[in-house]
Design a protein around this motif. Sequence first.
Motif, PDB file in Angstrom:
ATOM      1  N   LEU A 110       0.828  -1.221   0.000  1.00  0.00           N
ATOM      2  CA  LEU A 110       0.000   0.000   0.000  1.00  0.00           C
ATOM      3  C   LEU A 110       0.856   1.262   0.000  1.00  0.00           C
ATOM      4  CD1 LEU A 110      -2.901  -0.897   2.465  1.00  0.00           C
ATOM      5  CD2 LEU A 110      -2.989  -0.784  -0.019  1.00  0.00           C
ATOM      6  N   GLN A 111       2.058   1.165  -0.562  1.00  0.00           N
ATOM      7  CA  GLN A 111       2.959   2.314  -0.592  1.00  0.00           C
ATOM      8  C   GLN A 111       2.400   3.431  -1.476  1.00  0.00           C
ATOM      9  OE1 GLN A 111       6.734   1.988   0.717  1.00  0.00           O
ATOM     10  NE2 GLN A 111       5.249   0.996   2.006  1.00  0.00           N
ATOM     11  N   ARG A 112       2.759   4.649  -1.116  1.00  0.00           N
ATOM     12  CA  ARG A 112       2.440   5.804  -1.966  1.00  0.00           C
ATOM     13  C   ARG A 112       3.381   5.744  -3.176  1.00  0.00           C
ATOM     14  NH1 ARG A 112       0.051  10.596  -0.785  1.00  0.00           N
ATOM     15  NH2 ARG A 112      -0.017  10.115   1.429  1.00  0.00           N
ATOM     16  N   GLU A 113       2.832   5.747  -4.377  1.00  0.00           N
ATOM     17  CA  GLU A 113       3.658   5.627  -5.590  1.00  0.00           C
ATOM     18  C   GLU A 113       4.418   6.927  -5.855  1.00  0.00           C
ATOM     19  OE1 GLU A 113       3.858   3.236  -8.195  1.00  0.00           O
ATOM     20  OE2 GLU A 113       2.234   1.836  -7.766  1.00  0.00           O
ATOM     21  N   ARG A 145      -1.899   8.977  -5.655  1.00  0.00           N
ATOM     22  CA  ARG A 145      -0.740   8.076  -5.665  1.00  0.00           C
ATOM     23  C   ARG A 145      -0.962   6.899  -4.712  1.00  0.00           C
ATOM     24  NH1 ARG A 145       3.470  10.479  -8.292  1.00  0.00           N
ATOM     25  NH2 ARG A 145       3.223  12.694  -8.669  1.00  0.00           N
ATOM     26  N   LEU A 146      -2.153   6.827  -4.128  1.00  0.00           N
ATOM     27  CA  LEU A 146      -2.474   5.774  -3.159  1.00  0.00           C
ATOM     28  C   LEU A 146      -3.363   4.703  -3.799  1.00  0.00           C
ATOM     29  CD1 LEU A 146      -3.287   8.084  -0.122  1.00  0.00           C
ATOM     30  CD2 LEU A 146      -1.294   6.589  -0.311  1.00  0.00           C
ATOM     31  N   PRO A 147      -3.051   3.405  -3.574  1.00  0.00           N
ATOM     32  CA  PRO A 147      -3.839   2.325  -4.201  1.00  0.00           C
ATOM     33  C   PRO A 147      -5.084   1.958  -3.394  1.00  0.00           C
ATOM     34  CG  PRO A 147      -1.958   1.399  -3.061  1.00  0.00           C
ATOM     35  CD  PRO A 147      -1.890   2.882  -2.825  1.00  0.00           C
ATOM     36  N   TYR A 148      -5.827   2.984  -2.943  1.00  0.00           N
ATOM     37  CA  TYR A 148      -7.009   2.741  -2.101  1.00  0.00           C
ATOM     38  C   TYR A 148      -8.261   2.589  -2.976  1.00  0.00           C
ATOM     39  CZ  TYR A 148      -4.225   4.604   1.893  1.00  0.00           C
ATOM     40  OH  TYR A 148      -3.285   4.836   2.863  1.00  0.00           O
ATOM     41  N   VAL A 149      -8.329   1.513  -3.735  1.00  0.00           N
ATOM     42  CA  VAL A 149      -9.395   1.377  -4.728  1.00  0.00           C
ATOM     43  C   VAL A 149     -10.786   1.385  -4.085  1.00  0.00           C
ATOM     44  CG1 VAL A 149      -9.128  -1.153  -4.824  1.00  0.00           C
ATOM     45  CG2 VAL A 149     -10.217   0.040  -6.719  1.00  0.00           C
ATOM     46  N   ASN A 150     -10.957   0.707  -2.951  1.00  0.00           N
ATOM     47  CA  ASN A 150     -12.283   0.660  -2.314  1.00  0.00           C
ATOM     48  C   ASN A 150     -12.722   2.026  -1.803  1.00  0.00           C
ATOM     49  OD1 ASN A 150     -12.828  -1.968  -2.694  1.00  0.00           O
ATOM     50  ND2 ASN A 150     -12.814  -2.559  -0.551  1.00  0.00           N
ATOM     51  N   LEU A 151     -11.800   2.706  -1.133  1.00  0.00           N
ATOM     52  CA  LEU A 151     -12.142   4.012  -0.569  1.00  0.00           C
ATOM     53  C   LEU A 151     -12.521   4.997  -1.670  1.00  0.00           C
ATOM     54  CD1 LEU A 151     -12.325   6.193   1.620  1.00  0.00           C
ATOM     55  CD2 LEU A 151      -9.864   6.532   1.384  1.00  0.00           C
ATOM     56  N   PHE A 152     -11.684   5.098  -2.703  1.00  0.00           N
ATOM     57  CA  PHE A 152     -11.934   6.121  -3.723  1.00  0.00           C
ATOM     58  C   PHE A 152     -13.140   5.785  -4.604  1.00  0.00           C
ATOM     59  CE2 PHE A 152      -7.279   7.160  -2.986  1.00  0.00           C
ATOM     60  CZ  PHE A 152      -7.569   8.293  -2.240  1.00  0.00           C
ATOM     61  N   GLN A 153     -13.379   4.501  -4.854  1.00  0.00           N
ATOM     62  CA  GLN A 153     -14.586   4.157  -5.635  1.00  0.00           C
ATOM     63  C   GLN A 153     -15.847   4.399  -4.800  1.00  0.00           C
ATOM     64  OE1 GLN A 153     -14.599   3.973  -8.661  1.00  0.00           O
ATOM     65  NE2 GLN A 153     -12.896   2.817  -9.522  1.00  0.00           N
ATOM     66  N   SER A 154     -15.761   4.170  -3.484  1.00  0.00           N
ATOM     67  CA  SER A 154     -16.909   4.467  -2.605  1.00  0.00           C
ATOM     68  C   SER A 154     -17.153   5.978  -2.546  1.00  0.00           C
ATOM     69  CB  SER A 154     -16.658   3.942  -1.182  1.00  0.00           C
ATOM     70  OG  SER A 154     -16.470   2.554  -1.213  1.00  0.00           O
ATOM     71  N   LEU A 155     -16.069   6.740  -2.506  1.00  0.00           N
ATOM     72  CA  LEU A 155     -16.174   8.203  -2.498  1.00  0.00           C
ATOM     73  C   LEU A 155     -16.842   8.693  -3.784  1.00  0.00           C
ATOM     74  CD1 LEU A 155     -15.404  10.871  -1.052  1.00  0.00           C
ATOM     75  CD2 LEU A 155     -13.168  10.726  -2.157  1.00  0.00           C
ATOM     76  N   LEU A 156     -16.449   8.098  -4.915  1.00  0.00           N
ATOM     77  CA  LEU A 156     -17.063   8.476  -6.203  1.00  0.00           C
ATOM     78  C   LEU A 156     -18.556   8.163  -6.232  1.00  0.00           C
ATOM     79  CD1 LEU A 156     -14.312   7.411  -8.776  1.00  0.00           C
ATOM     80  CD2 LEU A 156     -15.258   9.708  -8.508  1.00  0.00           C
ATOM     81  N   GLN A 157     -18.943   7.039  -5.621  1.00  0.00           N
ATOM     82  CA  GLN A 157     -20.378   6.689  -5.596  1.00  0.00           C
ATOM     83  C   GLN A 157     -21.190   7.753  -4.869  1.00  0.00           C
ATOM     84  OE1 GLN A 157     -20.590   2.738  -3.943  1.00  0.00           O
ATOM     85  NE2 GLN A 157     -19.493   1.866  -5.670  1.00  0.00           N
ATOM     86  N   LEU A 158     -20.563   8.436  -3.912  1.00  0.00           N
ATOM     87  CA  LEU A 158     -21.253   9.501  -3.180  1.00  0.00           C
ATOM     88  C   LEU A 158     -21.295  10.798  -3.982  1.00  0.00           C
ATOM     89  CD1 LEU A 158     -19.742   9.058   0.406  1.00  0.00           C
ATOM     90  CD2 LEU A 158     -22.077   8.533  -0.289  1.00  0.00           C
TER      91      LEU A 158
END
Length: 572
Positions: A110-113, A145-158
Amino acid sequence: MDALCRAEPRPRRPAAASPLPWARFSAWLDCVCVVTFDLELGQAMELVYPYDFRLTEKEKTSICYLSFPDSYSGGLGDTQFSFRLRQAGGQRTTHYEDDGKYNREAPLTLQRESAHYFGYVYFRQVKDSSMKRGYFQKSLVLVSRLPYVNLFQSLLQLIAPEYFDKLEPCLEAVCNEIDQWPPPVPGQTLNLPVMGVVIQVRIPSRVDKPGSSPVKQFNQENLLPAPLVLPSIHELDLFRCFQPVLIHVQMLWELMLLGEPIVVMAPSPTVSSEMVLALTSCLAPLRYCCDYRPYFTIHDSEFKEYTTRTQAPPNIVVGVTNPFFIKTLQHWPHILRVGELKMSGDLPKQVKVKKLTKLKTLDTKPGIYTSYKTFLHKDKTLIKRLLKGIQRKRPSEVQSALLRRHLLELTQSFIIPLEHYIASLMPLQRAITPWKNPPQIRPFRQDDFMKTLEHAGPQLTCVLKGDWLGLYRRFFRSPNFDGWYRQRHKEMTQKLEALHLEAICEANIVAWMKDKSEVEIVDLVLKLREKLVRARCQHLPVKEETLQRVGLYIETIIDSLPEDLQAVLHHH
C-alpha cells in the motif's frame, strides 16, 4: 457548466490551520479531473481541480483516453473502473510533505507511488436530446498516488451522481471537505466527512499480522448519522473477481509470483481493472514489483513499447477491452480472456486452459491461452470448500476471505524459507564492536539456499506437492525476487547500523581515548557525526535516547581536545 463550479480558487487559509493550502487534500489526492466528450476534439479535459495543480499535456491526454470506456464496451448508464498511469516528466512538487513517514509505516503493498498515478473513474453515458450527439458522456476522475481502490470508488459513488445530476454540491465544496480530512496514518481508524456522510476507514499498518481481518466494530463515537464503515480501503471481492478462473487460481498465482507478462482481455474496463488489481493483490504480503495497467488503450504512450515483436514482452499485467489487442498482443505468452462477471447461485462456468495457437482474432472465447505448465499440483480442497460455500449460499465476502487466506498461506509457505535463509546471513551481534565498521551481510547464494529446503522447505507449512525447487529457480530470475531481496537487504543494513550505534553507546569512550592521538580522536568525532546524520535522515530503527547519548559522547570527546581544535569542530 454551472457557474458555481467555476468558482475562483479559494483564498489561502491561515498558516496555523495547515502548513500549505491543499496540504491535507494532497495527502489523499493529487487532483480531481472532469473529462467530457467534445464533438470536434473527442475526449477533452473540462476541469482540473485544484486549479494550480499541473499535469503535463501528455498526462492530460492519457487521462482523457483512460477515463472513457472504448466504443467496444460502451453501454448506457454508470460505470466505475480504475487505471494506473506512468508519470510524465521529472519529479513534481507536491503540497504534501511527510518525509517518507507514511511509506515506512504502511504495508509494502500500500505504498504511496512516486512514479505513477492511479485514476479512479466514474463514467456516465445517458441519452440526452439536448446534446448534439444525443448522449451525455462525462467522467469524474480522482487522481491519487495511493492504491485505495475501495475508498476512492466508494467516495465516487457519493459525489459523482450529485455532480452529474445537479452540478452541486460542486467539486470545490467536496475538495474543501477533503482538505479538512486528517492524513492517512497507518494503524489509525479515521472518520472522513463528505457531503453529509462520514466514511470510516482503518489505514493498514506494516505491523499488522498478515491475514488478520480488520476490527469488525469500530468505535462509533456516537456519530450521527451512523458512519459508512468500509471493511477495507483496498481489498476487492476476490471471489467475484476470480469466479470464472477459480480452478486456475494456483496457476495465476504462480504466473504473478514469477512476474510473467499477462494480458487480461475483458468486455469492459470494470472487469479488466478489477481482474488486474485482483491478480496483483494475490501475492500479499509479498509486494508485486512488476508494472501493471488495470485498463490500457491503443492511445497509450506505451502502446508501441508493449506491442513490438522485436523484443520479449515486458514484465507487466495489462488489462484491455479493445479486440484489436488480440492481434497486436498475440505474441504474449499468457492471455486471459474473460466475459462479464455475473454472480449466480452455482459455480460460474470455468474457463479452460487453451493453446496460444487457438487464439482467434475474431470471437475469441473465454479461456487462459498459455503453454505454461504449473510447478505445483492443483489444490482440490480449495475448490471443494468454495463449492460447499456456494451450495450453502455463503456470502461472497466469506468466500473471498477463504480464497484470500488460501493465497496468503501459499505465499507464506513459499517466502518463509527465504526469510529464514536471509536472516542467517546477518552477522552475529557479538561480532559488532564499537570502534570498527560493522561487519558485512553475507552474500545470498542460491545453491546454499536450495540446500536448506530439504529440512526447512515449504513442505513444513504446505501440503501441496510439486516442483518447489523449479519454482524457486524461476523466481530468482523475476523482478519480484529482486524487489524482495533489495528491501530485505536495506532493512538488514539499517538494523546493523542501529546495532552499531547501540554498541557505541554502551562502550567506555573515556577509556578508549586514553592512548589515542588527536588525529584519531578527530576522525572518530567526524565519523560519529556522520552516523548521527545518517541515522536521522534514514530514520534508522534506533531509540531517540540512543541518538542523544551519541550526541553527548561527541560533546565529551570534543571537550577533551585543545581549544583550537574545539573551535574548529564546533564551527563544523
